[in-house]
Each structure stands twice: as C-alpha cells, then as structure tokens.
Design a protein around this motif. Structure first.
Motif, PDB file in Angstrom:
ATOM      1  N   LEU A  66      27.575  27.659  49.691  1.00  0.00           N
ATOM      2  CA  LEU A  66      26.545  28.556  49.159  1.00  0.00           C
ATOM      3  C   LEU A  66      25.407  27.593  48.769  1.00  0.00           C
ATOM      4  CD1 LEU A  66      28.380  31.729  47.546  1.00  0.00           C
ATOM      5  CD2 LEU A  66      27.263  31.431  49.824  1.00  0.00           C
ATOM      6  N   THR A  67      24.352  28.178  48.984  1.00  0.00           N
ATOM      7  CA  THR A  67      22.947  27.728  48.435  1.00  0.00           C
ATOM      8  C   THR A  67      22.105  28.716  47.358  1.00  0.00           C
ATOM      9  OG1 THR A  67      21.695  28.418  50.203  1.00  0.00           O
ATOM     10  CG2 THR A  67      22.765  25.971  50.448  1.00  0.00           C
ATOM     11  N   PRO A  68      21.325  28.153  46.673  1.00  0.00           N
ATOM     12  CA  PRO A  68      20.608  29.269  45.759  1.00  0.00           C
ATOM     13  C   PRO A  68      20.143  30.508  46.655  1.00  0.00           C
ATOM     14  CG  PRO A  68      20.554  27.318  44.952  1.00  0.00           C
ATOM     15  CD  PRO A  68      20.901  26.932  46.010  1.00  0.00           C
ATOM     16  N   ARG A  99      29.373  28.030  56.852  1.00  0.00           N
ATOM     17  CA  ARG A  99      28.432  28.494  56.064  1.00  0.00           C
ATOM     18  C   ARG A  99      28.073  30.148  56.701  1.00  0.00           C
ATOM     19  NH1 ARG A  99      23.526  25.086  54.562  1.00  0.00           N
ATOM     20  NH2 ARG A  99      25.112  24.332  52.944  1.00  0.00           N
ATOM     21  N   ALA A 100      27.793  30.066  57.617  1.00  0.00           N
ATOM     22  CA  ALA A 100      27.694  31.377  58.472  1.00  0.00           C
ATOM     23  C   ALA A 100      28.599  32.304  58.385  1.00  0.00           C
ATOM     24  CB  ALA A 100      27.099  31.154  59.944  1.00  0.00           C
ATOM     25  N   ALA A 101      29.702  31.844  58.729  1.00  0.00           N
ATOM     26  CA  ALA A 101      31.238  32.664  59.023  1.00  0.00           C
ATOM     27  C   ALA A 101      31.436  33.159  57.436  1.00  0.00           C
ATOM     28  CB  ALA A 101      32.203  31.812  59.508  1.00  0.00           C
ATOM     29  N   PHE A 157      22.300  27.999  58.797  1.00  0.00           N
ATOM     30  CA  PHE A 157      23.160  28.279  59.667  1.00  0.00           C
ATOM     31  C   PHE A 157      23.139  27.931  61.311  1.00  0.00           C
ATOM     32  CE2 PHE A 157      22.775  32.840  57.386  1.00  0.00           C
ATOM     33  CZ  PHE A 157      23.621  32.437  56.300  1.00  0.00           C
ATOM     34  N   ASP A 158      24.374  27.811  61.751  1.00  0.00           N
ATOM     35  CA  ASP A 158      24.495  27.264  63.070  1.00  0.00           C
ATOM     36  C   ASP A 158      24.993  28.540  63.740  1.00  0.00           C
ATOM     37  OD1 ASP A 158      23.487  24.822  62.500  1.00  0.00           O
ATOM     38  OD2 ASP A 158      25.583  23.881  62.355  1.00  0.00           O
ATOM     39  N   PRO A 159      24.758  28.602  65.146  1.00  0.00           N
ATOM     40  CA  PRO A 159      25.416  29.666  66.036  1.00  0.00           C
ATOM     41  C   PRO A 159      26.874  29.765  65.764  1.00  0.00           C
ATOM     42  CG  PRO A 159      23.743  28.386  67.158  1.00  0.00           C
ATOM     43  CD  PRO A 159      23.707  27.803  65.877  1.00  0.00           C
ATOM     44  N   LEU A 160      27.583  30.828  65.691  1.00  0.00           N
ATOM     45  CA  LEU A 160      28.896  30.812  66.089  1.00  0.00           C
ATOM     46  C   LEU A 160      29.490  31.148  67.259  1.00  0.00           C
ATOM     47  CD1 LEU A 160      29.489  33.447  62.803  1.00  0.00           C
ATOM     48  CD2 LEU A 160      29.758  30.886  62.889  1.00  0.00           C
ATOM     49  N   SER A 161      30.738  30.700  67.273  1.00  0.00           N
ATOM     50  CA  SER A 161      31.572  30.952  68.595  1.00  0.00           C
ATOM     51  C   SER A 161      31.890  32.376  68.418  1.00  0.00           C
ATOM     52  CB  SER A 161      32.582  29.893  68.838  1.00  0.00           C
ATOM     53  OG  SER A 161      33.661  30.064  67.855  1.00  0.00           O
TER      54      SER A 161
END
Length: 846
Positions: free
Chosen positions: A667-669, A746-748, A808-812
């Motif tokens: 998590l970032t601010p 991070r995205a998930a 974020f990176d694209p999720l599978s």
C-alpha cells in the motif's frame, strides 16, 4: 372596556413598511462570531494530521525522484478537501437553519393585528406586546403596562424583578415575569443595550457531552497507537533494509491507515443531520448533543393540557346555584341571570389579549352568549391584577367603571383556592367539592369564579399601598363552577403503548384536579390507580418520595416547585428523565431534566430557553417520534464507528506486510487515500441515512452510564477487520508464491480490499438481519457509494496511465479470480461473525 391595550394606540407598522425597514437596517440579531468562511475552513483542514502526512509523503516521493506519485497525492489532497468542505458547509447550513428556528419569538402589532414573529424580524417602530413569560426582543419605551415586572439579570446581574411603568424603558434580553404591556421599539440588534455589550454576551459553547468525551478518548487511543506503531515501523524498516526514506514512507502509510480522522467528522455530521431529521418531525433540537440522551431516556414526564390533550379548550358546562348548564344547549336567550353573571366574571378574570387556549375559550363563549358585552363594558379599565401564584392558585383582575368609586373585582382559579377566598363553611365546601368531582370525572377541567367590590384608591396616593397585598384582602362572593373540555389527542394511547414497549415509563404531572387527571390518564392508557396529589407530595419525606416515583404514574394538583422535586427524585434513582413544560415556573424542572422539552406554540420563552427540545406543534406523538429518531441516530452512529475501526484493520495490516515479507510497499499513501475516499462518505452518509432497525422501539433504553461504544463493539470491529485482512494477506502470499510481480500483488490485494470494504459496508448496516434483507432495504446512499467505487476501481485498473500512477500491473485471469473469490470469502466471514454475534450475544451488538 378596552378590548386590548392596542386598541387605544396606533395599529402599528404595515407589513410592507416593516419589511422595508428589515431590509434597510438588517435583522434584530446580537453580534455573533463571524461564520467561518472558505479560507478559515481551508486553513483548519490544512492543519489536519491526515493532510500533513500526505504532504510529507509527497515530499518524500519528490526526493525519491517520483514526481508522478507526488502529483497524485496532491490531487487526492484537493479531492479530500473538497469532500470534507462540502460536508462541513452542509453541516453549518443545517445548524444555522436550526438556530433561526430556535430564535426567541415576539408578539408585535402590524396592520392593526397581533402577529407572532421571530425575534430577529422585529424592527424599529414596531409595537411590541409584552406578555408574562416572554423575553423582550428589542429595546423600547412602554406605552402601556399593567403590573409589569421584568427580570433584567442578564443586563444588570440583579436577580430581583423590577417594576416598569408607562414611559419607562424596557431592554432587549429582559424577561417578563409578571403582568404585561405594550412598548414601541426604539432600538434593535447591535444598537440595543445588550448589543452594545458585544462579545461578552455571545452564547458560550456548551460543554463536552459524554458522547463527545467518549469519541475524543477513542481518537486519542488510536492516535497514540498509530504514532507508536508508525515510529516502530520506520525504525525497523530503515534498520533492517538500510532504506530510511522508504522506512519513513512506510511509517507515514501506516499512520494514515490508523489515523482515526473520520471519528470527529462522523460525530459532527450525525449530530447536525440528526437534529435536522428530528426537526422534520416538528421537534426542534436546540442543543444537538441532547440527541444521545434521547436514545437512553427511561422516564418521560408530561403535562396533561396541550401535551396529552389537544389544548383546544371550550366551555362545556356551567354549574351555578346547583343548576347545570350545558354549553351545547345554551343560547343568549335561555341563559339565566346567574349563569350570565358567572360567564361575565369568568371573562373579566381572563387576560385582555389571551394567548392561552383556556383564556380564549372564556372570550369566545362570552362573545357568543353575551351579545351586549361590548356596550355593557364600554370604558372599563383594568387597574390592578394579581397573577397566579401559590398559595392562591387564582387570577384576579380589578376593573374601574366610569363614574363609579367602586372597583369590580373578578377572580377565577382552582376551586379550593376560590372556596378559601369566599370563606365557604364546611357544608358548602363539601357540596361544591362533590360537584367539582362530578365534573372532573367526565374529564373536564374545573375552575371556580367569584366577584367582589372594593373602593378605588385615591388617585393621589400610591396604588400599591391601597390595594390589598393578596386577593385574600377582598370580600369575595361565590358565583359558581365552569367546566372546560380538552379532548385527548388522537394517537396518544398508541404513543403511550409504544413508550411502554420501548421500556420508557410515562408519568403525568399536572396541576389539574385529581379526578380530571385520572379520567384523562385512563383514556391515555396510564395506570391512575395510585394517583398522588401535590398535598401528599408536600408531606412526603425524601424516602417516601423515592417510593412514590417508582410506583406512581399520575401526579395531580402539583405545584411547579414540586415538578422539580419529582425530577430530582427520578434522577437520584439513575433514571434518564425527559420532562415537558410550558410556563416560567416549569423552567427549573426543564433545566434539571436530562431532556427538557418545551411547548413551541403555548410555551414561554423562558421555558424554551431552559429546554433542549421544543415541540413545534405541542404534540405528544412528536416526543415519541423524536425518541425513536434519537435511538436510530445513536444506533447508526455506533455502526459507523464500528465500521471505521474494522476497515482500518486490514489497511494497517497490509501496510505492515512488507516488513515481515521482505517485499516493497504493497500500500502506498495514494492507495490509502483512495480507500479514504470510500470510508469517509460511507461512514458519514450511508450509515447516517440508514433506516432504523425494526426493533428499535422494542429494546430497553441504554443503561445509565453505559458507553455507546464499549469493549464489545471494539472487539467485534477488530474481528471483522481481521477477517478482511486475512483475505488480503492470503491473496498477497499466493501471488508472491506464484512469483507474481509487485504490481500484480498490489493490484490484487487492492481489489480484495476495496470489494471487501464494500462488503463490510453492506454487512455493517444491520446487526441482526442478513444480506438478503439488506439488499432489499432502501438506502440510495449505499448504491451511490458502491457504484462510484466500482467505477473508480475499474478506471484505475483499466486505464493504463492511471494503473501506472498507482503502481498496478495487469493481472492474469487466475489472479483476478483469486481477488474476487477472496472478496466473496471475506464477505462470508463477515456474515458468519455477525451470525455468531446474533446467536450468542443477542441482536443489539452493544
């Protein structure tokens, strides 16, 4: 005879002229603190810890050479400020509207008619009619006065009332404690004597309420915990990895995740909007902090007249010379001379310009049945007056007749007092009391009427020395009894039954005759079998009084000071007392009660100022509705606080994960602020607008001294938050184990947390019903929050440059399903925890 003191004077200003003066010179308002402008609000917000943390995080990102994240944080600052500003402005507007409603009223003469207006609308040149119990709205000069005494302690500090005569000045802020008069307004607002005093007379802010103290304590505990943990994380991160800037960033993120800045906003919004909701039920909340007491009230002390009854007094029966005259059958032709005399003197003993419905009833009956009233009393003048005061519970008027050296004296009041004034023997007294009982058992309010003659004082002597000190100095002749009907309000019996089911005991305290009180109490559904009179109270010891208030529901023939004693006795038993009243003498009891409730239509200004609630329509049903709304507001506030604590647990937990997993920040601010964009509207909008639980008025009141948000609620919130954190941690470790990228993890995790957060909002709306019911229960704010959140989540995941800003990176496909399944699992855990609470701890979740 003067129909009113106004008739001999100017008809007052015209409505158009008064409106123009109000526009030219402004409202009749005292100098107050300037309302906070946008700049002041911005300065206050800029000093809030959450914004200072964001600023620090932005500086760190700049030092790390990442201006994109710094600008993103800056954007969040502006969005967050806009949300808080709009909410605070709305809250201040609501409170300002409520202050306008609660401003003192004034009775002015305009276009030749008496008109009750807000005190702030009084203008120079208005004719101000002064009546007992009113607070004088502006400075003026008396044109007319009869036995006028005013309390000027607000200005002079002198508590003894002073007599005011025609030609003398009366000042804004003074209270009329006896008599009445007519004054021409000479100064308003800041130009008045009280206005010149300036800021020293500005209303002081009320002290901290128990709920405010409880919230402040929660904020302090969480702030200390957040500070300690953040410092610890910063040190450990920097020491273990040698990255002190990264450690500082991690510490700031953790501090933001724990910082309970929503608490004070939630309380402010709930109290202000709660007061607004209660006002829509025709109950004005003068002090929003009283809302918390509404949900805990255990005893409701009410007057009979105008609260349980309709306060639409009408003469029903005349009893004169052992003959009963029904007003429905009476006419000006068939009224006997004795009945005419009785009706005439009941009118002479009434106020000249009546405001009280009972006084109006005497005027109406005399005007209808005595068509020659005006010519017969032409030129009569009220020259002396004795107000209602213990031990003689009667009103006495002395009239001067043109060309006569004798004054006509008329009195009416409690039958016992009039019997005493007429010196009836034991046999006559017993006969009259039997007749009083007969009328009272029909639910009628019974008064007695008498007359006397008295030599007029010499015009050159002091009138105060020539009139008797009390009405007992006159030689009165008994004229008869009058019975007034005041039917029970529709719905009172249902409302009393609701109070009983809610664990609130209703106690009727009235100055009326015991048999009348008993009849009305039975109609209202109260147990009047153990009725106690004021005479019994006067003889009761403190121990006996404690027993009386525990067992009795109806007190009759009580004096105002006895009302105060009853309230104090109830409070001594740890009851939370609500008390209604309308007169000057009710003010001490209203002030002593936890919840003082004054009458908006017939109540005096002194009663209104001593109270915390004002019934705009004097309706008992409105009190019960206000209690229900009070319980709803406090119940929803508890849910909101529990949600806020619960939702911060997974945020704080995920912020700590990198320290133990040896990975970069999850998590970032910026991501924490995204979550705050959900938490703030949800906690202060979704929960505030939530409908009350079906069993709100079937629960007992909150126990005396029981905290709103105790240990059980904190544990429940932590367990809920732990469930969502477990789901987020599972997603994180699974993706790390599968060698997913930092951006994918991070995205998930963020998807799981956002969707789990929405699930927590839904589950937390009720303590004892499931999702199926909640999805069908109306709450538009919930769908707005959820819709906007899902849309924003879709944008930050689907728009490449936004995804890049958030890291974020694209999720599978499998990672996406993992996040969704984890969110559903978290929702199931939340429902399971609530089901356990319902099964083993009851449905109240307290």
């Amino acid at each position: 005879m003067e129909k009113t003191a106004v008739d001999n004077h100017s008809p007052g200003l015209s409505s158009a002229e008064a409106a123009q003066r109000l526009q030219d010179f402004g409202p009749n308002a005292l100098p107050t603190l300037t309302e906070r402008g946008m700049l002041q609000l911005l300065q206050q917000l800029a000093s809030e810890p959450i914004f200072l943390l964001l600023l620090a995080a932005g500086i760190i990102y700049m030092l790390l050479g990442d201006p994109g994240d710094a600008l993103l944080l800056l954007g969040f600052v502006f969005v967050a400020m806009a949300i808080v500003l709009s909410r605070q402005r709305k809250t201040e507007q609501v409170l300002a509207a409520l202050r306008d409603l609660s401003s003192p009223r004034a009775l002015v003469v305009r276009d030749g008619k008496a008109l009750r207006i807000a005190g702030c609308e009084v203008v120079v040149g208005d004719l101000l009619r002064l009546e007992e119990g009113d607070r004088i709205a502006a400075d003026g000069v008396l044109i007319d006065a009869h036995d006028l005494q005013v309390d000027e302690s607000l200005l002079t500090g002198e508590s003894v009332p002073v007599t005011r005569l025609p030609g003398e000045q009366v000042c804004s802020g003074a209270m009329v404690v006896q008599g009445g008069g007519l004054a021409e307004v000479r100064a308003t607002g800041a130009a008045t004597e009280i206005g010149k005093i300036g800021k020293s007379l500005q209303q002081l802010e009320p002290g901290e309420s128990p709920l405010q103290g409880e919230i402040a304590s929660l904020i302090k505990r969480f702030a200390i915990a957040g500070l300690v943990l953040s410092l610890l994380l910063t040190v450990l991160f920097g020491w273990m990895r040698g990255d002190w800037l990264g450690g500082l960033l991690a510490g700031i993120t953790l501090a933001m995740s724990i910082m309970p800045e929503e608490f004070s906003v939630i309380l402010m919004v709930f109290m202000a909007l709660g007061a607004w909701r209660i006002a829509k039920s025709s109950v004005l909340t003068r002090h929003p902090s009283v809302i918390e007491a509404l949900g805990a009230a255990t005893v409701l002390c009410v007057d009979k007249t105008g609260t349980l009854t309709q306060n639409r007094m009408a003469l029903n029966t005349l009893l004169v010379q052992d003959q009963t005259v029904l007003m429905t059958e009476a006419s000006s032709e068939n009224l006997s001379p004795a009945a005419r005399t009785l009706l005439e003197f009941s009118r002479l003993a009434s106020e000249i310009a009546p405001f009280d419905p009972m006084e109006q009833a005497f005027h109406q009956s005399a005007n209808t049945l005595l068509p020659d009233w005006g010519p017969a009393h032409q030129g009569w003048q009220l020259v002396h007056e004795y107000s209602l005061a213990p031990p003689i519970m009667a009103i006495t008027h002395c009239w001067q007749i043109p060309g006569s050296e004798q004054a006509v004296v008329a009195t009416k009041g409690a039958p016992e007092s009039i019997m005493q004034l007429c010196h009836l023997n034991a046999e006559d007294s017993a006969r009259q009391l039997a007749q009083v009982k007969t009328l009272a058992e029909k639910g009628l309010r019974v008064l007695a009427v008498a007359r006397a003659m008295y030599p007029l004082p010499d015009a050159n002597s002091s009138a105060s020395r020539c009139w008797p000190q009390t009405p007992a100095g006159f030689d009165f002749e008994w004229l008869g009894l009058v019975g007034l009907a005041d039917p029970l309000r529709p719905g009172v019996a249902v409302a009393v039954a609701q109070c009983r089911r809610a664990g609130v005991r209703v106690v009727m305290i009235t100055g009326d005759y015991p048999a009348t009180a008993q009849a009305i109490a039975q109609q209202a559904g109260l147990d009047a079998s153990g009725l106690i009179t004021g005479a019994q109270l006067a003889l009761a010891s403190d121990a006996e009084l404690q027993h009386m208030v525990r067992t009795c529901q109806v007190f009759a023939r009580t004096l105002p000071e006895q009302k105060l004693r009853l309230v104090q006795a109830l409070k001594a038993q740890h009851e939370v007392v609500a008390m209604t009243g309308d007169g000057i003498n009710d003010a001490p009891a209203l002030k002593a009660a936890h919840i003082g409730i004054s009458m908006g239509q017939r109540g005096t200004d002194v009663a209104r100022e001593a109270s915390s609630l004002v019934l705009l329509h004097d309706d008992f049903g409105a009190i019960v509705e206000a209690m229900r709304l009070g319980r709803r507001i406090v119940d929803n506030l508890r849910k909101a606080l529990r949600y806020v604590i619960g939702v911060h647990v997974p945020i704080a937990g995920v912020a700590l994960l990198p320290l133990f997993a040896g990975t970069p920040l999850v998590l970032t601010p910026a991501l924490v602020m995204f979550l705050e964009m959900i938490i703030n509207p949800a906690s202060s909008t979704v929960f505030e607008s939530e409908h009350g639980e079906p069993d709100l008025m079937l629960r007992p009141p909150r126990r005396h001294g029981e905290p709103l948000f105790g240990t059980r609620n904190i544990v429940y919130a932590l367990v809920q938050g732990a469930g969502l954190f477990a789901a987020c941690a599972t997603v994180f470790f699974v993706i790390v184990a599968q060698h997913g990228t930092q951006g994918q993890a991070r995205a998930a995790v963020f998807i799981t947390m956002v969707l789990g957060n929405l699930g927590m909002i839904l589950v937390s709306r009720s303590d004892h019903v499931g999702l199926r019911y909640l999805l069908a229960r109306h709450n538009p704010a919930q769908w707005w929050v959820m819709g906007c959140t899902v849309l924003a989540l879709g944008l930050v995941l689907g728009v490449p440059w936004l995804a890049g800003l958030f890291g974020f990176d694209p999720l599978s496909q499998s990672q996406g399903w993992l996040a969704l399944l984890a969110s559903v699992a978290a929702l199931a855990v939340l429902e399971f925890v609530k089901a356990l609470l319902i099964r083993f701890g009851g449905s109240k979740a307290r």
